[in-house]
Design a protein around this motif. Structure first.
Motif, mmCIF file in Angstrom:
data_model
loop_
_atom_site.group_PDB
_atom_site.id
_atom_site.type_symbol
_atom_site.label_atom_id
_atom_site.label_comp_id
_atom_site.label_asym_id
_atom_site.label_seq_id
_atom_site.Cartn_x
_atom_site.Cartn_y
_atom_site.Cartn_z
ATOM 1 N N LYS A 227 14.776 11.106 -41.974
ATOM 2 C CA LYS A 227 14.201 10.531 -43.185
ATOM 3 C C LYS A 227 15.179 9.574 -43.873
ATOM 4 O O LYS A 227 15.467 9.697 -45.065
ATOM 5 N N GLU A 228 15.694 8.641 -43.086
ATOM 6 C CA GLU A 228 16.604 7.600 -43.575
ATOM 7 C C GLU A 228 17.914 8.171 -44.102
ATOM 8 O O GLU A 228 18.653 7.491 -44.819
ATOM 9 N N GLN A 229 18.208 9.406 -43.746
ATOM 10 C CA GLN A 229 19.468 10.029 -44.142
ATOM 11 C C GLN A 229 20.271 10.325 -42.881
ATOM 12 O O GLN A 229 19.753 10.910 -41.925
ATOM 13 N N THR A 230 21.524 9.897 -42.860
ATOM 14 C CA THR A 230 22.390 10.165 -41.716
ATOM 15 C C THR A 230 23.139 11.461 -41.955
ATOM 16 O O THR A 230 23.918 11.576 -42.898
ATOM 17 N N LEU A 231 22.873 12.445 -41.072
ATOM 18 C CA LEU A 231 23.471 13.766 -41.194
ATOM 19 C C LEU A 231 24.596 13.903 -40.184
ATOM 20 O O LEU A 231 24.458 13.507 -39.030
ATOM 21 N N GLN A 232 25.697 14.481 -40.603
ATOM 22 C CA GLN A 232 26.888 14.576 -39.767
ATOM 23 C C GLN A 232 27.090 15.998 -39.260
ATOM 24 O O GLN A 232 27.197 16.933 -40.054
ATOM 25 N N PHE A 233 27.149 16.122 -37.937
ATOM 26 C CA PHE A 233 27.363 17.419 -37.305
ATOM 27 C C PHE A 233 28.564 17.331 -36.364
ATOM 28 O O PHE A 233 29.373 16.437 -36.486
ATOM 29 N N GLY A 234 28.665 18.279 -35.446
ATOM 30 C CA GLY A 234 29.854 18.328 -34.613
ATOM 31 C C GLY A 234 31.070 18.530 -35.496
ATOM 32 O O GLY A 234 31.060 19.335 -36.433
ATOM 33 N N GLY A 235 32.136 17.784 -35.235
ATOM 34 C CA GLY A 235 33.352 17.921 -36.015
ATOM 35 C C GLY A 235 33.244 17.468 -37.452
ATOM 36 O O GLY A 235 34.138 17.740 -38.257
ATOM 37 N N ASP A 236 32.151 16.787 -37.800
ATOM 38 C CA ASP A 236 31.953 16.347 -39.178
ATOM 39 C C ASP A 236 31.134 17.333 -40.001
ATOM 40 O O ASP A 236 30.882 17.094 -41.184
ATOM 41 N N ALA A 237 30.688 18.432 -39.389
ATOM 42 C CA ALA A 237 29.983 19.470 -40.141
ATOM 43 C C ALA A 237 30.987 20.247 -40.992
ATOM 44 O O ALA A 237 32.146 20.408 -40.616
ATOM 45 N N GLN A 238 30.519 20.743 -42.120
ATOM 46 C CA GLN A 238 31.414 21.534 -42.982
ATOM 47 C C GLN A 238 31.561 22.971 -42.495
ATOM 48 O O GLN A 238 32.527 23.647 -42.811
ATOM 49 N N LEU A 239 30.566 23.440 -41.737
ATOM 50 C CA LEU A 239 30.593 24.799 -41.202
ATOM 51 C C LEU A 239 30.179 24.740 -39.736
ATOM 52 O O LEU A 239 29.163 24.128 -39.394
ATOM 53 N N VAL A 240 30.980 25.356 -38.871
ATOM 54 C CA VAL A 240 30.635 25.452 -37.449
ATOM 55 C C VAL A 240 30.606 26.929 -37.059
ATOM 56 O O VAL A 240 31.323 27.749 -37.635
ATOM 57 N N SER A 241 29.755 27.245 -36.089
ATOM 58 C CA SER A 241 29.611 28.645 -35.708
ATOM 59 C C SER A 241 29.435 28.773 -34.206
ATOM 60 O O SER A 241 28.804 27.921 -33.568
ATOM 61 N N TYR A 242 30.001 29.839 -33.668
ATOM 62 C CA TYR A 242 29.796 30.192 -32.255
ATOM 63 C C TYR A 242 29.027 31.507 -32.207
ATOM 64 O O TYR A 242 29.390 32.476 -32.890
ATOM 65 N N ILE A 243 27.994 31.556 -31.361
ATOM 66 C CA ILE A 243 27.171 32.749 -31.189
ATOM 67 C C ILE A 243 27.071 33.059 -29.702
ATOM 68 O O ILE A 243 26.696 32.189 -28.907
ATOM 69 N N GLY A 244 27.381 34.295 -29.330
ATOM 70 C CA GLY A 244 27.208 34.676 -27.935
ATOM 71 C C GLY A 244 28.275 35.632 -27.448
ATOM 72 O O GLY A 244 29.008 36.246 -28.241
ATOM 73 N N HIS A 245 28.365 35.756 -26.130
ATOM 74 C CA HIS A 245 29.392 36.599 -25.518
ATOM 75 C C HIS A 245 30.774 35.987 -25.754
ATOM 76 O O HIS A 245 30.928 34.763 -25.775
ATOM 77 N N ASP A 246 31.769 36.841 -25.926
ATOM 78 C CA ASP A 246 33.144 36.360 -26.090
ATOM 79 C C ASP A 246 33.746 36.114 -24.708
ATOM 80 O O ASP A 246 34.378 36.992 -24.115
ATOM 81 N N GLY A 247 33.551 34.907 -24.212
ATOM 82 C CA GLY A 247 34.060 34.564 -22.887
ATOM 83 C C GLY A 247 35.567 34.541 -22.808
ATOM 84 O O GLY A 247 36.141 34.621 -21.711
ATOM 85 N N LEU A 248 36.242 34.450 -23.967
ATOM 86 C CA LEU A 248 37.706 34.433 -23.964
ATOM 87 C C LEU A 248 38.290 35.762 -23.492
ATOM 88 O O LEU A 248 39.491 35.852 -23.239
ATOM 89 N N MET A 249 37.453 36.761 -23.369
ATOM 90 C CA MET A 249 37.892 38.018 -22.756
ATOM 91 C C MET A 249 38.167 37.830 -21.265
ATOM 92 O O MET A 249 38.938 38.592 -20.680
ATOM 93 N N GLU A 250 37.531 36.805 -20.672
ATOM 94 C CA GLU A 250 37.653 36.589 -19.231
ATOM 95 C C GLU A 250 38.399 35.313 -18.856
ATOM 96 O O GLU A 250 38.895 35.188 -17.743
ATOM 97 N N PHE A 251 38.470 34.356 -19.758
ATOM 98 C CA PHE A 251 39.111 33.087 -19.407
ATOM 99 C C PHE A 251 39.833 32.496 -20.614
ATOM 100 O O PHE A 251 39.552 32.855 -21.761
ATOM 101 N N ASN A 252 40.775 31.610 -20.331
ATOM 102 C CA ASN A 252 41.415 30.806 -21.364
ATOM 103 C C ASN A 252 40.785 29.420 -21.355
ATOM 104 O O ASN A 252 40.158 29.014 -20.371
ATOM 105 N N VAL A 253 40.953 28.679 -22.414
ATOM 106 C CA VAL A 253 40.388 27.333 -22.483
ATOM 107 C C VAL A 253 41.456 26.339 -22.919
ATOM 108 O O VAL A 253 42.429 26.692 -23.596
#
Length: 254
Positions: free
Chosen positions: A134-160
């Motif tokens: 609606k003619e408004q530019t919304l910023q997400f990704g690294g420009d979002a004020q809040l980011v969230s991860y949902i799911g299995h904790d894969g860091l239990m099995e691998f490093n990134v």
């Protein structure tokens, strides 16, 4: 002519002001995947990481898409499928009483490692995504004020590895709903310098009611402690685990 120019200037000013006041949230969801993740298997329909239909963390009753779609507080604005980068569906929601937008990406469960990297890079302010509504530019990704991860904790099995150095000094909040996420995500979040608004100290079901209640407090500009308490109350209400236990499970800060 001067009056017309003045009117145009005022309208443009109002548009810019409206955009500047918008709050944005980006949720990275690693679809539940019996085959490709180190999880206790769930029923096949819930644990098909290549199918958004019925997936435990997306389209099931307490999956992110379904739960926010059913909420009286949010409106589904758009849904796009197979947008690339292992994202099977992207949905945009708008909060009904504030200028707050939530973008959620459902990643193929096979690519949980990439989901984790994308979340962490966003928490460092990287990989911005601009979406016009609606003619408004919304910023997400690294420009979002809040980011969230949902799911299995894969860091239990691998490093990134990734670009986890913060790109600027803007404050970014992070909610990580995955098992024992405080222990496993802490080394990375200290690199990105995001604020751990809510994460976990033990095993948990990363369902969307916890996220939704935490976001309710975030929209109201509550303190981190108040927001994590909201998350704990939600988890207790749905899991019947005891409020004291839920408060020990869902915490904020380092």
């Amino acid at each position: 002519m001067k009056q017309l120019l003045l009117l145009i200037t005022c309208l443009l000013s109002l548009t810019v002001s409206s955009q500047s006041k918008s709050k944005t949230i980006h949720v990275f969801v690693a679809l539940c995947d019996n085959v490709n993740q180190g999880i206790v298997p769930v029923p096949a329909k819930l644990g098909n990481g290549q199918d958004i239909k019925g997936n435990l963390y997306w389209s099931a009753l307490y999956g992110v898409k379904t739960h926010f779609k059913n909420s009286k507080d949010w409106t589904l604005v758009s849904s796009k499928k197979d947008i690339g980068n292992h994202i099977l569906e992207r949905v945009l929601f708008k909060h009904k009483t504030t200028n707050t937008y939530l973008l959620a990406d459902a990643y193929d469960g096979k690519y949980i490692k990439q989901t984790t990297i994308d979340f962490l890079e966003a928490s460092a302010g990287r990989n911005p995504i601009a979406i016009t509504h609606k003619e408004q530019t919304l910023q997400f990704g690294g420009d979002a004020q809040l980011v969230s991860y949902i799911g299995h904790d894969g860091l239990m099995e691998f490093n990134v590895q990734g670009n986890f150095k913060p790109i600027n000094d803007k404050k970014r909040d992070a909610i990580i709903l995955a098992c024992i996420s405080k222990d496993y995500f802490k080394p990375y979040l200290k690199q990105t310098k995001a604020n751990p608004l809510v994460w976990t100290t033990g095993l948990m079901a990363p369902e969307a009611y916890t996220l939704k209640w935490a976001i309710d407090g975030w929209i109201l500009n509550e303190t981190d402690a108040q927001i994590s308490e909201r998350a704990a109350k939600a988890y207790h209400q749905y899991q019947k685990c005891g409020l004291k236990g839920a408060k020990r499970l869902l915490v904020s800060g380092y």
